[in-house]
Write an enzyme that holds these catalytic residues in place. Structure first.
Site, mmCIF file in Angstrom:
data_model
loop_
_atom_site.group_PDB
_atom_site.id
_atom_site.type_symbol
_atom_site.label_atom_id
_atom_site.label_comp_id
_atom_site.label_asym_id
_atom_site.label_seq_id
_atom_site.Cartn_x
_atom_site.Cartn_y
_atom_site.Cartn_z
ATOM 1 N N TYR A 65 0.649 -1.200 0.031
ATOM 2 C CA TYR A 65 -0.030 -0.164 0.058
ATOM 3 C C TYR A 65 0.914 1.281 -0.070
ATOM 4 C CZ TYR A 65 -2.590 3.950 1.308
ATOM 5 O OH TYR A 65 -3.383 5.302 1.261
ATOM 6 N N GLY A 72 -5.169 5.822 -0.425
ATOM 7 C CA GLY A 72 -6.498 5.845 0.014
ATOM 8 C C GLY A 72 -7.465 4.923 -0.938
#
Length: 544
Positions: A65, A72
Site C-alpha cells: 500500500y 486511499g
C-alpha cells in the site's frame, strides 16, 4: 504562539531514538532556533533494516500500500516498482493546498522535531537521510511555510505535512533569517541538495499526526502554566474580597483526594499564608459576637464565600489533572510510528493499519480546552464579584478610587467597568471555542477516510482557548491588584504581595479613567517571560 524562557537552551543535544522524546524537549526546540538535535545511531540502524525489508518486499512484486499502489481509495491500483518514486513526488505536490494563517515558527519547529522522531522509531521503511534532512532544517532554522488549515486528522495531517516536507525536494517556500524565500535557493545556499525520493518516502513524511501533536505539546505546557496563574489570581481575589481561606484547608481536599484539586488548594493556601485580609475560618467566625440568648443576628462577615472563590481548587484541579493525563497521551503519540504501512523487520512482513488516526490527541485537546475554558469562566466570575459593590464587601463600584461625595470628580469615573466588559467577551469566546471537535468527523477521500479524528482542529482550538484564557487572567490580575490597593497592601500575605509588586512595575494604580489595553499587554508579557510565575512561586508545588 510564544512561551516563557525556562532555561532549556542550556541542555545538551536532544538525541532522537523514537522512544524518549518529551513534551519539554518539544517546547525547548520550538522556542530555540538552531537547537541541537541528533539522530541516535541505534535509530539509524533500525531505519536501515526497515528500508532493506521494504526493498526486499518490492522485489517480490507483491502490492504494498502507498508504495506500489495508489493512495486511499486508489489502494486497488497497483503500479510497477519503476513508477514508485514518481508516485511519491506527485503525492508531495497534490497535497499542498492548505489555507488559512501560516503556522508559527514555534509550531513548525515542533512539527519537524516530532516527525523526525516518529520516523526514527524505525518502522517506516525510510532511510536515515530523510530524518537527517528534517534535522538539517531545524539546525539551520529553515522553516517551511505551512498553512494551518486543510487537515481533518484522517490519514494523519496530510495537507500541512505536505507543505512541511516540500523543502526536502527543493519545493515550496521557507522562512530563513527573517525572509521568505524559495526552498531551492536556501538549500543551495546551505549546500544541501534536494532529496531524491524513494518508494514510501513521501507517505512516511505526510502520513502522521505530527502537526496535531505540535499544537498539543505547546498547548499542554501553557495550560499547566495557566493553573498557576489561576491560583495566583484566586488568592488575590480572596484577599480583595476579604474571603475565608479556610475553604482551602488540607482536610477538605484530602477528603476528596483528586491530585490536582489537592495540589491547587495547597498552593492557594500557601499563597495566602500570613494574609490579614483572607482569614482562617476560626478568625472569620471570631469577627462576630456570640449569639447568646438572641434568636438572630447578622454576622460581620459571611462564613462562606461564593462558589467562584470557595470551589476554585475544584475547578483548577480539573485542569491540573487533565494536563497530567493529556501530557502522557501526547508523549505516547510523539514517540510512535503513526504512518502506514509499517515494516516489521523481526518477521519480515509489512502491515497496513491506521496508526495515523489522531483520536487520542483529539480527545486530549477537547478535554484540555474544556478544562481551560472553565478556568476562564471561574476567573470571569471572580472579577464580576470584585467590580460589583453589591458583592465585593465594601469596595467601590468598578473599583474606582474613592472620592468624597462633594468632590468635583464624584460620579465621573467608572474604573474597571470596561475591563469587566472586555473580560466577559473574551471568556465567552473561550467558552464557545471549547466545543469538542472530535465528534465532528467527516467522510473524505471517496469514503476511504470515512471516520476521521479532527485532531488538528481540536489542537489548534486548544491553543486558542489557552491564549484567550491568558487574556482573561491578565484582566483579572489587574483588577485584583486594584482591589487590594483599596483594601491596603500592608494587609496582604508576603507571597501575594510579591505578585502585586510585580504588577505595579508594569501597570500603575488606576486613579482616574484611562485606557488599560497597554496594561493588559504588559501582564501578558509577564506571563510569557516567566516573571509572573516566579513572583507567585511556592516552593514544592507542581509546575513551578
Amino acid at each position: 504562539m510564544q512561551h516563557r524562557d525556562t532555561g532549556w537552551e542550556t541542555r545538551a543535544s536532544i538525541v532522537l531514538d523514537g522512544h524518549g522524546l518529551t513534551v519539554e524537549d518539544v517546547v525547548r526546540v520550538a522556542l530555540r532556533p538552531n537547537a541541537p538535535v541528533e539522530l541516535a545511531e541505534t535509530a539509524a540502524a533500525r531505519m536501515v533494516r526497515s528500508r532493506q525489508l521494504k526493498l526486499e518486499l518490492l522485489d517480490t512484486g507483491q502490492p504494498v500500500y502507498g508504495v506500489t499502489t495508489g493512495f486511499g481509495a486508489s489502494a486497488d491500483r497497483q503500479i510497477s516498482v519503476g513508477k514508485a518514486a514518481e508516485l511519491q513526488r506527485n503525492m508531495m505536490r497534490f497535497l499542498r493546498n492548505g489555507t488559512g494563517p501560516l503556522a508559527t515558527p514555534e509550531i513548525c519547529r515542533a512539527t519537524l522535531l516530532i516527525r523526525a522522531n516518529c520516523l526514527a522509531r524505525g518502522n517506516s521503511g525510510v532511510r536515515p537521510l530523510i530524518v537527517e534532512r528534517l534535522l538539517d532544517l531545524l539546525r539551520h532554522d529553515v522553516l517551511p511555510m505551512v498553512p494551518e488549515r486543510g487537515s481533518v486528522g484522517a490519514s494523519g495531517d496530510l495537507v500541512p505535512l505536505g507543505h512541511l516536507a516540500a523543502p526536502l525536494i527543493g519545493e515550496g517556500e521557507t522562512l530563513y533569517r527573517g525572509s521568505v524565500r524559495p526552498a531551492s535557493e536556501v538549500l543551495a545556499e546551505l549546500g544541501l541538495g534536494p532529496v531524491e525520493l524513494e518508494a514510501k518516502d513521501s507517505l512516511a513524511l505526510v502520513n502522521g499526526t505530527s502537526f496535531s501533536a505540535a499544537f498539543a505539546a505547546l498547548a499542554v505546557v501553557r495550560a499547566a502554566e495557566l493553573a498557576e496563574f489561576a491560583e495566583t489570581a484566586t488568592a488575590l481575589a480572596c484577599e480583595a474580597l476579604e474571603g475565608n481561606r479556610g475553604h482551602f484547608a488540607a482536610f477538605l481536599h484530602e477528603s476528596k483526594p483528586h491530585p490536582g484539586q489537592v495540589a491547587s488548594a495547597r498552593r492557594i493556601t500557601e499563597l495566602l499564608s500570613g494574609s490579614r485580609l483572607a482569614l482562617e475560618h476560626g478568625q472569620v467566625v471570631g469577627l462576630s459576637t456570640a449569639l447568646g440568648e438572641r434568636g438572630y443576628q447578622r454576622l460581620n462577615r459571611s462564613v462562606q464565600d461564593r462558589y467562584s472563590v470557595r470551589c476554585a481548587p475544584h475547578v483548577i484541579g480539573v485542569l491540573r489533572d487533565t494536563v497530567d493525563w493529556a501530557r502522557h497521551w501526547i508523549e505516547t503519540e510523539i514517540n510512535s510510528s503513526n504512518d502506514n504501512p509499517l515494516f516489521d523487520t523481526d518477521t519480515g512482513t509489512v502491515h497496513s493499519g491506521g496508526n495515523f488516526y489522531g483520536g487520542h490527541l483529539a480527545l486530549a485537546m477537547d478535554a484540555l480546552k474544556v478544562a481551560v475554558a472553565n478556568v476562564a469562566d471561574l476567573l470571569d466570575r471572580q472579577l464580576a464579584l470584585l467590580v460589583d459593590d453589591k458583592f465585593n464587601n465594601g469596595l467601590t463600584a468598578g473599583l474606582v478610587a474613592p472620592v468624597g461625595a462633594d468632590d468635583w470628580a464624584a460620579g465621573l469615573h467608572h474604573g474597571f467597568k470596561g475591563m469587566q466588559l472586555a473580560c466577559s467577551a473574551v471568556t465567552a469566546e473561550a467558552l464557545k471555542t471549547s466545543t469538542p471537535a472530535g465528534v465532528f468527523s467527516r467522510s473524505t477521500g471517496a469514503h476511504n477516510q470515512d471516520k476521521v479524528s479532527m485532531s488538528p482542529i481540536a489542537a489548534r482550538d486548544a491553543c486558542t482557548v489557552v491564549d484567550l484564557t491568558r487574556e482573561v487572567t491578565a484582566i483579572h490580575l489587574l483588577a485584583a491588584c486594584q482591589a487590594v490597593d483599596l483594601r491596603g497592601t500592608e494587609m496582604m500575605g508576603p507571597r501575594t504581595r510579591r505578585v502585586h509588586e510585580l504588577v505595579r512595575t508594569l501597570a500603575p494604580f488606576t486613579a482616574v479613567d484611562r485606557p488599560m489595553d497597554g496594561d493588559i499587554r504588559a501582564l501578558l508579557g509577564a506571563m510569557r517571560d516567566g516573571s509572573l510565575l516566579r513572583a507567585g512561586a511556592v516552593e514544592g508545588t507542581p509546575f513551578t
